[in-house]
Structures are given as C-alpha cells and as structure tokens.
Design an enzyme around this catalytic site. Structure first.
Site, mmCIF file in Angstrom:
data_model
loop_
_atom_site.group_PDB
_atom_site.id
_atom_site.type_symbol
_atom_site.label_atom_id
_atom_site.label_comp_id
_atom_site.label_asym_id
_atom_site.label_seq_id
_atom_site.Cartn_x
_atom_site.Cartn_y
_atom_site.Cartn_z
ATOM 1 N N GLU A 47 -2.282 3.782 0.415
ATOM 2 C CA GLU A 47 -1.520 2.644 0.944
ATOM 3 C C GLU A 47 -0.738 3.106 2.163
ATOM 4 O OE1 GLU A 47 1.227 0.624 -1.691
ATOM 5 O OE2 GLU A 47 1.437 -0.991 -0.218
ATOM 6 N N CYS A 246 1.136 -3.116 -2.494
ATOM 7 C CA CYS A 246 1.822 -4.349 -2.084
ATOM 8 C C CYS A 246 1.520 -4.730 -0.642
ATOM 9 C CB CYS A 246 3.325 -4.192 -2.254
ATOM 10 S SG CYS A 246 3.828 -3.990 -3.951
ATOM 11 N N ASN A 377 -3.157 -7.626 -5.845
ATOM 12 C CA ASN A 377 -2.638 -6.307 -6.233
ATOM 13 C C ASN A 377 -1.848 -6.442 -7.527
ATOM 14 O OD1 ASN A 377 -1.773 -3.554 -6.115
ATOM 15 N ND2 ASN A 377 0.136 -4.259 -5.214
ATOM 16 N N GLU A 378 -0.530 -6.521 -7.416
ATOM 17 C CA GLU A 378 0.273 -6.670 -8.641
ATOM 18 C C GLU A 378 0.640 -8.139 -8.808
ATOM 19 O OE1 GLU A 378 3.519 -3.920 -8.110
ATOM 20 O OE2 GLU A 378 2.395 -2.301 -9.047
HETATM 21 O O1 AHR Z 1 2.742 2.592 -4.759
HETATM 22 C C1 AHR Z 1 3.828 1.894 -4.239
HETATM 23 C C2 AHR Z 1 3.848 0.455 -4.701
HETATM 24 O O2 AHR Z 1 4.047 0.391 -6.071
HETATM 25 C C3 AHR Z 1 2.588 -0.305 -4.498
HETATM 26 O O3 AHR Z 1 2.495 -0.839 -3.244
HETATM 27 C C4 AHR Z 1 2.672 -1.393 -5.508
HETATM 28 O O4 AHR Z 1 1.410 -1.849 -5.903
HETATM 29 C C5 AHR Z 1 3.511 -0.806 -6.591
HETATM 30 O O5 AHR Z 1 4.531 -1.643 -6.953
#
Ligand code: AHR
Length: 660
Positions: A47, A246, A377-378
């Site tokens: 990321e 995220c 994602n989440e």
């Molecule tokens: O890894 C950091 C963040 O943690 C990521 O972007 C997210 O998916 C999680 O909350």
C-alpha cells in the site's frame, strides 16, 4: 518417497547446547498429507502508506515534479525570495494553472538576477545520492522572453550550499521541448537537495522536472528502487496485493484509487492527494501525494518480475467507513463495475481489445494472466453486501474463472464480521479477506483460529495482519522480536489450515524512516538504505520454506497450539522429498522436542534455520541484520528426531525423509 528397509537409528540433533527444561513429543505423519498448500499461500501486501510509492519504491527524487500539489509550490524553495529574505530583484517562480487535462500546472520562472536566483527541490525528506552512480534529469521547457539559454542543475548541501556535482544544458525555443542530461555526484550524501540556476535573464516555463537514479530495478528508466524490490523478490512471494488497503477506498469517493488514471503516459496521470496525508494527527504528512508514476501497469510488471500472482483490489463504491463512509447509490454503481471489467481486459485481454491494446502500447503485449480481483478493502454492513453482489454477478458473468476477493471488514470478530461472513457464505464467495492488527498475545491465543473453519466454505485470505505491541495503530508499536515471534507462532495455524487459508500477508509493507504514518511495518528505508525487520525474516522463512502439502503434526493427538508454549506445523516439499517443520518456542526456556516421524525415516543432512533474540530487540539502519535467520545442519538417520529449541526462537527444519 523412496522405500527403504526399516531402521531404528535414534538421531540426536542439538540445535544449540542450552539448558533444557521440558520435553515434548510431536508426531508427524509424512505418509498422509492433509491438504495442498497453495502456491499463493505467502505473499505481499503493498500500500502507498509511509511514503511507500513516491519517496519510496518509485525512485523519482523530485517532490511535486509537475507542480500539481494543492499548494503548487510544495517541495520547491526559492531561498532568496522568501518572506523573511525578500529579494524580488533576484527572480520568482509562479505557477500557471492552465485548467486543462491531468497535468494542468507548470512553473513560470522569471530571473531578474542570475547570480542570485535559485530554485531548489527538497526531495522526499531530502535526496540520497551515491558517488559513482548516474542520475538522469529530464524536464520540459520553453523560453517566453529574455535570453535565458542555459540551465544548471546541481546537487547541493542545503546547510552550506556545498556543490556535490552539477551539469549545465542549453535550452532554446519558444515551444515546449523535452530536455535530458545526467549528473554524477562527487560524494555519497544522505541529505542532498537539487538546485536549478539560470544563465541570462528573462522568463522560461518548466514542467515535469524529474530526476531518477540510473540504477533502478532491472535498469528500467524512471523505474523502482532496486534495493527495495530486491527485498521483495528475496521473499519469493506467492502474490502481490496492490494498491492497498484503505487507499483503494479513499477518505471520500472522489479520492478513491482509480486505476485508469494510473496507466498510460506518466505526464498524463492525474496527481492525487494521498489519503494518509492527514489521517493521523500524531504524524501529519501534508506533502504526501500520489504522482502515480507507479501505477497499475507497473504493479503488474513487478508482480511478474518477482513471480507473484497479481491481486489488485478495487473500490466497491464505498469510501473509507472510518472516514466519510460515502457510498455510491446502487443505480450509479455501473462505472465502478465497469472499472473492474476493464481492468480484467487491461490485464488479460487480447491486444485487439481497447484495454489490452493500451497494455501493449505500454510495452507488454502478452497478457499478465491475472487470476484474482478484490472488490472493496475493509468494507462492512449491508451497503457492502449489496454492492459486492452486483460486482460478483457482473464479473462472474463475463469472466467466470476470475477469483473474487471479498471483505469481512476491518475486524476479525464481532457483529459486522459475523454478518458479512454469513452473507458471503450464502452467496458462495470464494476468497474472503480477513484483517487483524492485534496484540502479540492475541496472535498466540488465536493460533487455532482456523482449526474450526468449514473445509467446504469460502477460502480465506489473511490479507492484513501484524502484532501491535502497544496498541492498534499506536505510533509506538515496535518491529521487535516479540511481535515477530508471535506472528511466527500464529502462522503455524495458517499453514496447518492451508485447506482453508489460501493467502496470507503481513501489513503494511514499507515505511520511510522520516515519512511514515503507521507502525509497525515489514521493511524500513531511508533515502539510501533499507532493512528487513524481524517480522520480514519470519515472512520470508515461511514463504521460502512453504512446502506443497500440509502434514498432520500433533502432540497427544492434538494440533500444536501452545502446549508448553510451543507452536508447530509440518509440510512436505514434494519435489525434494523433504519434510519441513516450523516450530516456535515462545518460552523463555529452551525445550527438548522429540519428533516421531511415524511411517518414515530421516536420512542425511538436516537443515536448521533459526531466528532467536531478546524479545525487545529490533533491527535498525545501524544493525540491519542484528536479528536474522542463522543456518546450520546436522547428520541424522532414524525414525525420531531429538531437537533442542532455544528460548524464544523460531526454527524451520528441513529433513529428507524416506518411507518405511
Ligand atoms: O495497513 C494499513 C491500513 O490498515 C490499511 O490501509 C487498512 O486496510 C487497514 O486498516
């Protein structure tokens, strides 16, 4: 496995001659593999957080090269024209906003006194330069008026203006032209800056002022940092998940990651504020943007380079639910779904297709053979399930073989987790992405997490995990041996349950020592150096000693999930006829283990790779490999192995076996 005559040799393997406080017997059945271990089992989560792309993997050294940041002078300094040292007679850089296209802005530089005027780029927390290496400078420029016909580019020390190497080139003409030259530093410096000076007076326009080391991964022009990609390649990862995290979602929908804006000519990729820019008050990073020089084509390319299956994750039409939680209405979801379908075409489509053709134009006519795509994602709640359903239907209709990754939200348990799991199971979701940033103790207590998962249900992608020893997202979390050891212990449970768990990745991957927002991370770097944390070495040991089949490994007929503070798994490397044991001893005492190789014998050399350390210890730029695996080997022939495991250690033991 070969058949040999039965032998009853008892092998004593002393991993190290320490005091032994307990004895445990493991039983391994090498003759009856329990399940396959997927080639994707251990991979990488990438990321753009902590300066992982601009200022990190993407080797561009100029911050805000195209003047597109919200404050378009960000990164650029004019030492003689600041408010405190105002010298308007020297010159000034204005930024012209043309209002057209992705790259709207450019610099208009007016020089009144060429002895005085300097335009400096501060880089990403300055610039690391190496003596003996070549740096490639490119820019676009045009003359507007006056007689400026030479531009000098210099590496300087911002403290004392010391010159670390420079080059001068001629510019001419009133039309935009591309210029390129090289600079060879006279010294290796961690914190240089880049200065432009001008000969003559008048006005010139400049844009896309870009500086890269020539020495990049695979020597690709304008490529990636070689040392950082090498660390990834060394892991031999089964997959590369990108671009997050995220960052996929955006804090709001407008700022979600849109892959189509990250492909094609670099100067046409629209710069976007990075969502981690102001996420944490304790680590504000207002100069954090995404140039997208590292975009989806480059992610596919690096996946291919390092032999990892590409696993792109796309927006589900829901912005980060920790932030705005903006959700696109169902009747406006079409373009989001189309993005997913077009991405599959971009990755895999024939060159006669629109997106396949773009891939070919970018230099890769052959398909990337993408097999996975993630939606969201989440995300959690009904809003996600409703949208995910629409994506799943559309993708499966057109591309039935693509495996879709779905989300059960940010937490590994609780109502939102249970709800999503129930709904996703009901719709036959294939691969569910679970995340856990939890205490080291949680990792130990949950080593049996997947033992009870339905073997016939969806498969699991442990997509983001890390042991946080202070508190989840605390800036004080450490990459110490304790966290890595507990992750190693937990991962024996992933491996034991490879029938259910098909993918796993630690997160986040990278962090710049001065540009980070989040701890802990797998790999730390500055502008010249990088090192793997103890957590990195654990991931690497798992990945490079994966095995193809899970074997049953028990103590008193139970899986090894913490009895006597031991955690263990066993697998078989079919190609080499090797049994691979992974054992974490989380006790502060050494322990003796007898491994009963039911049904087979060990023969010849036994390779032992061990990491051990004080629990609080960490790697650092000063001691980058203080904690790392150490290899040794022993000769052993027999049905039983007698091992002594050091206190607080993790070992991979590779044994050649033959069936009795
Ligand atoms: O890894 C950091 C963040 O943690 C990521 O972007 C997210 O998916 C999680 O909350």
């Amino acid at each position: 496995m070969k058949k040999v005559f039965k032998s009853f040799v008892f092998a004593i393997l002393l991993i190290s001659p320490t005091t032994i406080h307990a004895q445990t017997t493991f039983t391994v059945d090498t003759a009856k593999p329990v399940a396959d271990i997927q080639s994707t089992m251990y991979g990488i989560f990438y990321e753009d957080i902590n300066f992982a792309a601009d200022g990190g993997l993407y080797a561009e050294m100029i911050k805000n090269r195209s003047f597109e940041f919200t404050l378009p002078r960000t990164g650029w300094l004019e030492p003689n024209t600041t408010r405190t040292l105002l010298n308007p007679d020297s010159g000034i850089m204005n930024v012209i906003k043309s209002g057209q296209g992705a790259n709207n802005n450019f610099a208009r530089i007016t020089v009144e006194n060429s002895d005085n005027y300097k335009l400096i780029n501060e880089g990403f927390r300055a610039m690391g330069i190496k003596k003996g290496e070549t740096y490639n400078l490119t820019f676009e420029a045009r003359q507007i008026n006056g007689d400026i016909n030479k531009v000098t580019a210099t590496f300087i020390d911002p403290e004392n203006d010391e010159n670390y190497g420079s080059t001068t080139l001629d510019i001419a003409g009133g039309n935009w032209d591309e210029y390129s030259t090289t600079i060879n530093p006279t010294q290796t410096v961690m914190k240089a800056q880049f200065q432009l000076t001008f000969e003559g007076t008048g006005t010139v326009d400049m844009d896309m002022i870009s500086l890269f080391p020539e020495n990049t991964w695979k020597d690709r022009p304008k490529g990636m940092r070689r040392d950082l990609v090498q660390l990834l390649a060394d892991m031999e990862p089964g997959f590369l998940r990108f671009p997050g995290g995220c960052i996929v979602e955006g804090r709001n929908l407008d700022r979600r990651y849109q892959w189509k804006k990250t492909v094609g000519p670099i100067e046409e990729r629209e710069v976007l504020i990075n969502r981690w820019n102001t996420e944490f008050a304790h680590r504000l990073t207002p100069d954090y943007y995404q140039s997208f020089g590292l975009g989806f084509f480059e992610y596919f390319q690096v996946s291919e380079d390092i032999g990892a299956e590409p696993v792109p994750i796309l927006s589900a039409g829901i912005a980060c639910q920790f932030n705005t939680g903006e959700v696109v209405p169902m009747d406006e979801l079409g373009p989001y779904i189309q993005d997913a379908l077009d991405l599959i075409e971009f990755a895999n489509g024939d060159t006669s297709t629109d997106w396949g053709n773009l891939r070919a134009e970018m230099g890769h006519p052959a398909p990337f053979n993408m097999k996975y795509i993630g939606i969201g994602n989440e995300q959690w709640g009904e809003v996600y399930i409703e949208r995910y359903t629409a994506f799943q239907e559309a993708i499966k209709e057109k591309y039935p073989d693509i495996i879709i990754v779905s989300s059960v939200g940010p937490f590994p348990s609780g109502n939102s987790f249970d709800y999503a799991m129930k709904e996703l199971k009901a719709m036959d979701a294939e691969l569910i992405d679970e995340h856990y940033y939890r205490s080291p103790e949680w990792f130990l207590e949950n080593a049996d997490r997947y033992d009870s998962y339905d073997r016939n249900g969806p498969k699991i992608f442990a997509g983001e995990f890390a042991a946080h020893n202070v508190q989840t997202t605390s800036p004080d979390n450490a990459n110490n041996w304790y966290t890595a050891l507990t992750e190693a212990a937990f991962m024996t449970g992933l491996e034991r349950n490879a029938e259910v768990v098909h993918m796993a990745s630690y997160a986040p991957l990278f962090a710049h020592s001065e540009g980070w927002q989040w701890t802990p991370n797998l790999i730390w770097f500055n502008n010249l150096e990088s090192f793997g944390t103890p957590n990195y070495y654990v991931q690497k040991l798992y990945s490079t000693n994966r095995g193809d089949k899970v074997l049953s490994l028990t103590v008193d007929d139970e899986p090894v999930i913490g009895q006597n503070q031991l955690y263990a798994s066993a697998s078989l490397d079919n190609e080499n006829d090797e049994l691979i044991l992974k054992i974490a001893n989380t006790s502060s005492d050494a322990q003796q283990i007898i491994v009963d190789l039911e049904g087979s014998l060990s023969v010849g050399d036994v390779k032992v790779i061990t990491i051990k350390s004080d629990l609080e210890a960490e790697n650092s730029f000063q001691e980058p490999t203080k904690i790392q695996p150490v290899e040794s080997s022993f000769q052993a022939d027999g049905e039983k192995l007698n091992l002594s495991m050091d206190a607080n250690s993790f070992s991979v033991i590779r044994v050649t076996t033959v069936a009795l």
